[in-house]
Design a protein around this motif. Structure first.
Motif, mmCIF file in Angstrom:
data_model
loop_
_atom_site.group_PDB
_atom_site.id
_atom_site.type_symbol
_atom_site.label_atom_id
_atom_site.label_comp_id
_atom_site.label_asym_id
_atom_site.label_seq_id
_atom_site.Cartn_x
_atom_site.Cartn_y
_atom_site.Cartn_z
ATOM 1 N N MET A 1 -59.420 -44.445 -18.123
ATOM 2 C CA MET A 1 -58.981 -43.736 -16.179
ATOM 3 C C MET A 1 -60.186 -42.754 -16.608
ATOM 4 N N THR A 2 -60.675 -42.154 -15.318
ATOM 5 C CA THR A 2 -62.143 -41.045 -15.406
ATOM 6 C C THR A 2 -61.867 -40.241 -14.426
ATOM 7 N N THR A 3 -61.294 -38.845 -14.912
ATOM 8 C CA THR A 3 -60.902 -37.966 -14.526
ATOM 9 C C THR A 3 -61.961 -36.629 -14.465
ATOM 10 N N ALA A 4 -61.902 -36.440 -12.767
ATOM 11 C CA ALA A 4 -62.658 -35.094 -12.306
ATOM 12 C C ALA A 4 -61.563 -32.998 -12.341
ATOM 13 N N LEU A 5 -62.381 -32.563 -13.626
ATOM 14 C CA LEU A 5 -61.415 -31.221 -12.974
ATOM 15 C C LEU A 5 -62.420 -30.571 -12.143
ATOM 16 N N ILE A 6 -61.602 -29.900 -11.192
ATOM 17 C CA ILE A 6 -62.066 -29.311 -10.450
ATOM 18 C C ILE A 6 -62.104 -28.155 -10.707
ATOM 19 N N LEU A 7 -62.839 -26.836 -10.217
ATOM 20 C CA LEU A 7 -62.745 -26.334 -11.054
ATOM 21 C C LEU A 7 -62.136 -24.419 -9.678
ATOM 22 N N GLY A 8 -61.796 -23.775 -9.906
ATOM 23 C CA GLY A 8 -61.074 -22.778 -9.145
ATOM 24 C C GLY A 8 -61.900 -21.719 -8.228
ATOM 25 N N ALA A 9 -62.027 -21.242 -7.245
ATOM 26 C CA ALA A 9 -63.019 -20.627 -6.486
ATOM 27 C C ALA A 9 -61.353 -19.708 -6.551
ATOM 28 N N ALA A 10 -62.280 -18.676 -6.023
ATOM 29 C CA ALA A 10 -61.680 -17.271 -5.128
ATOM 30 C C ALA A 10 -60.398 -18.101 -4.031
ATOM 31 N N MET A 11 -59.081 -17.526 -3.704
ATOM 32 C CA MET A 11 -58.949 -17.289 -2.238
ATOM 33 C C MET A 11 -58.673 -16.029 -1.922
ATOM 34 N N ARG A 12 -58.772 -15.912 -0.501
ATOM 35 C CA ARG A 12 -59.254 -15.141 0.107
ATOM 36 C C ARG A 12 -57.584 -14.704 1.452
ATOM 37 N N LYS A 13 -57.480 -14.030 1.769
ATOM 38 C CA LYS A 13 -55.825 -13.233 1.824
ATOM 39 C C LYS A 13 -55.916 -14.353 3.842
ATOM 40 N N VAL A 40 -58.017 -33.259 -11.462
ATOM 41 C CA VAL A 40 -57.261 -32.190 -12.009
ATOM 42 C C VAL A 40 -57.318 -30.471 -11.106
ATOM 43 N N ALA A 41 -56.563 -30.074 -10.080
ATOM 44 C CA ALA A 41 -57.196 -28.840 -9.854
ATOM 45 C C ALA A 41 -56.552 -28.068 -10.598
ATOM 46 N N CYS A 42 -58.054 -27.231 -11.002
ATOM 47 C CA CYS A 42 -57.711 -25.655 -11.719
ATOM 48 C C CYS A 42 -57.578 -24.718 -10.977
ATOM 49 N N GLY A 43 -56.785 -23.531 -11.585
ATOM 50 C CA GLY A 43 -56.354 -22.180 -10.884
ATOM 51 C C GLY A 43 -54.908 -21.700 -10.364
ATOM 52 N N GLY A 44 -55.237 -20.590 -11.120
ATOM 53 C CA GLY A 44 -53.848 -20.175 -10.953
ATOM 54 C C GLY A 44 -54.003 -19.334 -9.443
ATOM 55 N N CYS A 45 -52.786 -17.575 -9.629
ATOM 56 C CA CYS A 45 -52.685 -17.231 -8.612
ATOM 57 C C CYS A 45 -53.640 -15.747 -8.860
ATOM 58 N N ASP A 78 -59.396 -17.947 -14.965
ATOM 59 C CA ASP A 78 -61.206 -17.903 -15.113
ATOM 60 C C ASP A 78 -61.605 -19.174 -15.979
ATOM 61 N N THR A 79 -62.873 -19.602 -16.027
ATOM 62 C CA THR A 79 -63.806 -20.662 -15.961
ATOM 63 C C THR A 79 -62.991 -21.372 -17.529
ATOM 64 N N VAL A 80 -62.654 -20.406 -18.333
ATOM 65 C CA VAL A 80 -62.251 -20.433 -19.374
ATOM 66 C C VAL A 80 -61.182 -21.192 -20.299
ATOM 67 N N GLN A 81 -59.721 -20.235 -19.229
ATOM 68 C CA GLN A 81 -59.267 -20.886 -19.571
ATOM 69 C C GLN A 81 -58.912 -22.332 -18.437
ATOM 70 N N ASN A 82 -59.351 -22.200 -17.132
ATOM 71 C CA ASN A 82 -59.288 -23.474 -16.511
ATOM 72 C C ASN A 82 -59.989 -25.049 -17.740
ATOM 73 N N PHE A 83 -60.244 -24.518 -18.732
ATOM 74 C CA PHE A 83 -60.803 -25.497 -19.201
ATOM 75 C C PHE A 83 -59.517 -25.582 -20.539
ATOM 76 N N ARG A 84 -59.317 -24.848 -21.086
ATOM 77 C CA ARG A 84 -58.442 -24.031 -22.363
ATOM 78 C C ARG A 84 -57.120 -25.123 -21.387
ATOM 79 N N PHE A 85 -56.370 -24.640 -20.173
ATOM 80 C CA PHE A 85 -55.419 -25.161 -19.932
ATOM 81 C C PHE A 85 -55.623 -26.713 -19.302
#
Length: 149
Positions: A1-13, A40-45, A78-85
């Motif tokens: 299986m080939t997996t893509a990690l999509i790194l998060g970016a800002a959410m705006r109002k 894998v969609a990455c990023g918290g609030c 952040d980017t470090v947590q994107n990969f760690r988690f």
């Protein structure tokens, strides 16, 4: 299986930032072209709800990616947590989806965390403000990545 990690970016109002939309749409294109079979969609609030991962999921679904092909990593800020988690959610090498300006830092971070990663940068026009931001972030990450694993 080939997996893509999509790194998060800002959410705006008013919703996802252009960077987050670009990344999610690029990842959907990779999936629809058969280049990846799981995302894998990455990023918290970080600032405004929903989480970055949930916003990515909505964009992926709107672009024809089935829900069964999407996993959320919705705690990182952040980017470090994107990969760690995300590390526990993947096995083997991954394809990293992020803006081309952010890619060098993302690849260094993946290596530091112990993830074998290959770039799939999102093409976009560079803006001077983003270049300056990334220069500062790269300096910070040189310190931040010391001794990580």
């Amino acid at each position: 299986m080939t997996t893509a990690l999509i790194l998060g970016a800002a959410m705006r109002k008013d919703g996802p930032s252009p960077a987050l939309v670009r990344r999610a749409e690029h990842a959907a294109g990779l999936y629809l072209a058969g280049q990846v079979d799981h995302l894998v969609a990455c990023g918290g609030c970080v600032t405004f709800p929903p989480t970055e991962a949930e916003a990515i999921r909505v964009i992926l679904l709107a672009n024809g990616v089935p829900a069964t092909a999407i996993t959320l990593e919705d705690k990182s800020v952040d980017t470090v947590q994107n990969f760690r988690f995300a590390k526990s959610l993947v096995s083997g090498p991954v394809i990293v989806v992020t803006d081309r300006l952010h890619m060098p830092r993302a690849m260094r971070t993946a290596r530091a965390v112990g993830i074998e990663a290959h770039p799939a940068p999102v093409p976009h026009r560079l803006k001077p403000r983003l270049v300056l931001r990334e220069v500062g972030a790269n300096i910070l990450y040189l310190w931040k990545l010391r001794g990580i694993r």
